[in-house]
Design a protein around this motif. Sequence first.
Motif, PDB file in Angstrom:
ATOM      1  N   ILE A   1       6.523   2.535   3.683  1.00 27.58           N
ATOM      2  CA  ILE A   1       6.432   1.940   2.339  1.00 27.58           C
ATOM      3  C   ILE A   1       7.720   1.183   2.012  1.00 27.58           C
ATOM      4  CG2 ILE A   1       6.135   2.411  -0.116  1.00 27.58           C
ATOM      5  CD1 ILE A   1       4.599   4.932   0.650  1.00 27.58           C
ATOM      6  N   ARG A   2       8.855   1.800   2.305  1.00 26.09           N
ATOM      7  CA  ARG A   2      10.139   1.137   2.035  1.00 26.09           C
ATOM      8  C   ARG A   2      10.242  -0.179   2.792  1.00 26.09           C
ATOM      9  NH1 ARG A   2      15.812   2.399   0.806  1.00 26.09           N
ATOM     10  NH2 ARG A   2      17.052   0.818   1.886  1.00 26.09           N
ATOM     11  N   ASN A   3       9.884  -0.162   4.073  1.00 23.82           N
ATOM     12  CA  ASN A   3       9.953  -1.396   4.858  1.00 23.82           C
ATOM     13  C   ASN A   3       9.049  -2.477   4.279  1.00 23.82           C
ATOM     14  OD1 ASN A   3      11.771  -0.231   6.635  1.00 23.82           O
ATOM     15  ND2 ASN A   3      10.211   0.347   8.134  1.00 23.82           N
TER      16      ASN A   3
ATOM     17  N   ALA B   1       0.844  -1.200   0.000  1.00 19.71           N
ATOM     18  CA  ALA B   1       0.000   0.000   0.000  1.00 19.71           C
ATOM     19  C   ALA B   1       0.881   1.252   0.000  1.00 19.71           C
ATOM     20  CB  ALA B   1      -0.925   0.003   1.209  1.00 19.71           C
ATOM     21  N   VAL B   2       0.564   2.203  -0.870  1.00 23.72           N
ATOM     22  CA  VAL B   2       1.353   3.434  -0.932  1.00 23.72           C
ATOM     23  C   VAL B   2       0.522   4.677  -0.639  1.00 23.72           C
ATOM     24  CG1 VAL B   2       3.028   2.477  -2.531  1.00 23.72           C
ATOM     25  CG2 VAL B   2       1.008   3.618  -3.440  1.00 23.72           C
ATOM     26  N   LEU B   3      -0.793   4.570  -0.754  1.00 19.82           N
ATOM     27  CA  LEU B   3      -1.667   5.715  -0.519  1.00 19.82           C
ATOM     28  C   LEU B   3      -2.633   5.430   0.616  1.00 19.82           C
ATOM     29  CD1 LEU B   3      -2.592   6.570  -4.225  1.00 19.82           C
ATOM     30  CD2 LEU B   3      -0.851   7.690  -2.817  1.00 19.82           C
ATOM     31  N   GLN B   4      -3.128   6.483   1.214  1.00 16.16           N
ATOM     32  CA  GLN B   4      -4.193   6.354   2.197  1.00 16.16           C
ATOM     33  C   GLN B   4      -5.154   7.523   2.012  1.00 16.16           C
ATOM     34  OE1 GLN B   4      -2.213   6.280   5.973  1.00 16.16           O
ATOM     35  NE2 GLN B   4      -1.375   8.343   5.775  1.00 16.16           N
TER      36      GLN B   4
ATOM     37  N   GLU C   1      15.817   5.224  -5.241  1.00 18.55           N
ATOM     38  CA  GLU C   1      16.697   5.009  -4.085  1.00 18.55           C
ATOM     39  C   GLU C   1      17.184   3.567  -4.034  1.00 18.55           C
ATOM     40  OE1 GLU C   1      15.265   4.670   0.310  1.00 18.55           O
ATOM     41  OE2 GLU C   1      15.651   6.785  -0.075  1.00 18.55           O
ATOM     42  N   LEU C   2      16.273   2.614  -4.250  1.00 17.56           N
ATOM     43  CA  LEU C   2      16.650   1.205  -4.203  1.00 17.56           C
ATOM     44  C   LEU C   2      17.546   0.813  -5.372  1.00 17.56           C
ATOM     45  CD1 LEU C   2      13.288  -0.409  -3.017  1.00 17.56           C
ATOM     46  CD2 LEU C   2      15.351   0.026  -1.677  1.00 17.56           C
ATOM     47  N   GLU C   3      17.377   1.498  -6.503  1.00 21.26           N
ATOM     48  CA  GLU C   3      18.305   1.263  -7.617  1.00 21.26           C
ATOM     49  C   GLU C   3      19.703   1.747  -7.250  1.00 21.26           C
ATOM     50  OE1 GLU C   3      17.700   1.658 -11.832  1.00 21.26           O
ATOM     51  OE2 GLU C   3      15.610   2.221 -11.466  1.00 21.26           O
TER      52      GLU C   3
END
Length: 318
Positions: free
Chosen positions: A202-204, A46-49, A250-252
């Motif tokens: 979100i990252r976690n 989930a990225v939005l709320q 960031e993960l790239e």
Amino acid sequence: MEAEVTRSKLSAPPYTAVILFRDSSRGKDTYTQPLLEDHDAVESVAVLQHQDLLTAQIIDDIVEAHASDTPFAGLIFTSQNAVKALGRVIEKWTAIDSAKKEQWDGFVSLPIFVVGGATGNACRSILQHFDVRGEVTGGASAMLPVITEFCAQYQRHHGTKPRLVFFCGDQRRDTLPDGLRNMAELLEVVSYITVGRDPVDIRNDLIQALSRIRAMCLAKDRAHEGRDILIWMVLFSPSGVRVVAPLLAELESEHVLCAYAGGNLPATDISSVLYGLAAIGATTMDEIVAQLQPRFVVLAKEPNVHGIRKSICKAQVG
């Protein structure tokens, strides 16, 4: 631009997985099981709320306006989130005074125009309303003629433009307001706002989803082929893209992910974690291109699981 993933360039066919950037706990999950027929794993992040904006005072004002000499003729919902927000406030509002329930029942008996089956089903289950129209159209542009025909019939019968209430989110498009400007008096009621979740959360969640996918592939790789993992990241809205894009970049940079661009990559452990991007619709794809400038984007031809499934499968064998 549509992906053209050349599987023959890989040393062995990759494991494939899908990460859906959506909250699978909100409503019925219609994506996971169909996608599992084609892929080794499916995860949701989930990225939005959504934050409700409707209040009892807003409902009082709407119902009072409906009781005037120019009552409303219909309601419009383009999102089930607006239906849910309305349902939550109505539950509290009708609990204040039993007379309000009767007022509400009279108001909600109006025709309701919706986009999509999920929104129509939400109206039936949450609002207990069954005069639902336009849900098979699948989009605001396709639903617009349904509403304009209703408006034309209303004006012929009553000699005046109908008044309609549009319960919407803060990021609604201009399609309906612009298309109805000369056909109806439209009251827009912003029922909720869409905001991004905490980027750390979100990252976690994404790291955990990647770990589960890698563990599953490690368990399957008994032949020690060192097969790549190709993960399709599916995005559902421009606002979701804007939240996710910095995280993917960031993960790239940390070499956790690598954007797939054809060809083979050196393996670490059993695989290099490659990812491709898939968009539910054209506006989402445009935002992906603007934010990430990817070499590959898969665009669903239909804005549903069947469209996503077909487009990804076509890309993988393309």
